[in-house]
Design an enzyme around this catalytic site. Structure first.
Site, short mmCIF file in Angstrom:
data_model
loop_
_atom_site.label_atom_id
_atom_site.label_comp_id
_atom_site.label_asym_id
_atom_site.label_seq_id
_atom_site.Cartn_x
_atom_site.Cartn_y
_atom_site.Cartn_z
N HIS A 188 -1.70 6.99 3.11
CA HIS A 188 -0.91 6.13 3.99
C HIS A 188 -1.08 4.66 3.61
O HIS A 188 -0.10 3.89 3.55
CB HIS A 188 -1.34 6.36 5.44
CG HIS A 188 -0.63 5.52 6.44
ND1 HIS A 188 -1.24 5.05 7.58
CD2 HIS A 188 0.64 5.03 6.49
CE1 HIS A 188 -0.39 4.32 8.28
NE2 HIS A 188 0.76 4.29 7.63
N GLU A 234 0.81 3.73 0.49
CA GLU A 234 2.23 3.50 0.81
C GLU A 234 2.47 2.06 1.24
O GLU A 234 3.45 1.43 0.83
CB GLU A 234 2.66 4.47 1.91
CG GLU A 234 4.04 4.23 2.48
CD GLU A 234 4.10 4.41 3.98
OE1 GLU A 234 4.59 3.50 4.68
OE2 GLU A 234 3.65 5.47 4.47
N HIS A 235 1.58 1.52 2.04
CA HIS A 235 1.71 0.12 2.48
C HIS A 235 1.54 -0.85 1.31
O HIS A 235 2.29 -1.82 1.18
CB HIS A 235 0.65 -0.20 3.54
CG HIS A 235 1.00 0.24 4.92
ND1 HIS A 235 1.19 -0.64 5.96
CD2 HIS A 235 1.21 1.48 5.45
CE1 HIS A 235 1.48 0.03 7.07
NE2 HIS A 235 1.49 1.32 6.78
N GLU A 286 -1.64 -0.23 13.54
CA GLU A 286 -0.74 0.92 13.70
C GLU A 286 -1.46 2.07 14.40
O GLU A 286 -0.90 2.73 15.28
CB GLU A 286 -0.23 1.36 12.32
CG GLU A 286 0.78 2.48 12.35
CD GLU A 286 1.31 2.83 10.97
OE1 GLU A 286 1.79 3.96 10.79
OE2 GLU A 286 1.26 1.96 10.07
#
Length: 294
Positions: free
Chosen positions: A92, A95-96, A173
């Site tokens: 994850h 991806e950022h 998040e």
């Protein structure tokens, strides 16, 4: 979004790399392109051309006369299941981070600035078995936008300063999701899964799992990002889709200009994505089935 959906549809089953079917043809010097091997409804007037580049990258060019912009997407055959146990949430976080500068385009906002200049937009998501990036832009800005996009998968920089900044975005998040009952139940069920399966790990990641705990053990998040990207973001595990009102041949040439710099995939440097079907996730023997949580 249509390009992203097509990316997901094109992904093979884990560990499989099937060859394209159909009659081979050469379009405007684009070797190996195949026309007519993509099944579609009879009412679908779009034209699809699928090919594999010499690097191993699979590409689908879609010619849509009604398209007003150029859409593009990449599905990478890696997801939360590939997180290292000592860097939970790394898929994850990768991806950022790929958005935030590359060797060719060092500026951390090069992609967003280009899309803003040409009325574009973008997004991405990480699932258990895939990471998907997608966007769209006015046709006039497609060449440069796609070229910047390509560098996400070829040579992102993972600058230390941006890693330290973006880790707080991922942490926020997670904190935003904490009050959500569905998120809490989902993570609870995952945490109770067989610990020999990657399903049990914390997939979102936060400041503790990605930075504080690894650093306390002398491990570097930046090094982990480079290692994860090199191993998992390799050509044979990627699927590119471009949708435009340009000819399919023109879209393939656009893809060649931007993605031919991608290193060729080899068996040892780009292994097929693992399968995780050999472990039972829940059972009475494991003691994680039949329990009630309140």
């Amino acid at each position: 979004l249509p390009a992203a959906v097509l990316c997901l549809a094109l992904r093979p089953a884990a560990g499989r790399h099937p060859r394209s079917r159909g009659t081979s043809a050469s379009f405007l010097g684009v070797p190996g392109a195949r026309d007519g091997n993509v099944r579609k409804p009879k009412a679908d007037r779009r034209r699809y051309v699928h090919t594999a580049f010499p690097s191993g990258l699979r590409v689908l060019a879609v010619q849509d006369a009604d398209a007003k912009t150029t859409g593009f997407a990449m599905a990478v055959e890696t997801g939360m299941f590939e997180d290292p146990p000592d860097f939970q949430g790394l898929a994850h976080f990768t991806e950022h981070m790929v958005f935030l500068g590359s060797e060719k385009y060092p500026s951390t906002n090069a992609f967003e600035a280009e899309l803003a200049l040409h009325g574009g937009q973008h997004n991405a998501f990480t699932s258990s078995d895939a990471t998907v990036f997608f966007g769209q832009v006015d046709n006039a800005g497609a060449d440069r936008a796609v070229d910047i996009f390509a560098q996400f998968f070829i040579a992102p920089t993972f600058e230390v300063s941006m890693v330290d900044k973006e880790i707080h975005a991922v942490d926020s998040e997670h904190k935003k999701n904490q009050p959500d009952v569905h998120q809490r139940l989902w993570h609870l069920l995952r945490s109770r899964a067989n610990h020999e399966s990657p399903l049990h790990m914390f997939s979102t990641g936060n400041l503790d799992t990605l930075k504080k705990q690894p650093e306390s053990e002398g491990k570097s998040l930046v090094e982990a990002l480079h290692k994860f990207h090199k191993r998992n973001y390799c050509a044979r595990r990627m699927h590119l889709v471009i949708v435009s009102n340009a000819t399919a041949e023109a879209s393939l040439l656009l893809a060649h200009r931007s993605f031919d710099a991608m290193p060729a995939a080899a068996g040892q440097t780009c292994p097929p994505r693992p399968e995780y079907l050999d472990r039972r996730l829940y059972s009475q023997e494991l003691g994680n089935l039949g329990r009630r949580f309140a």
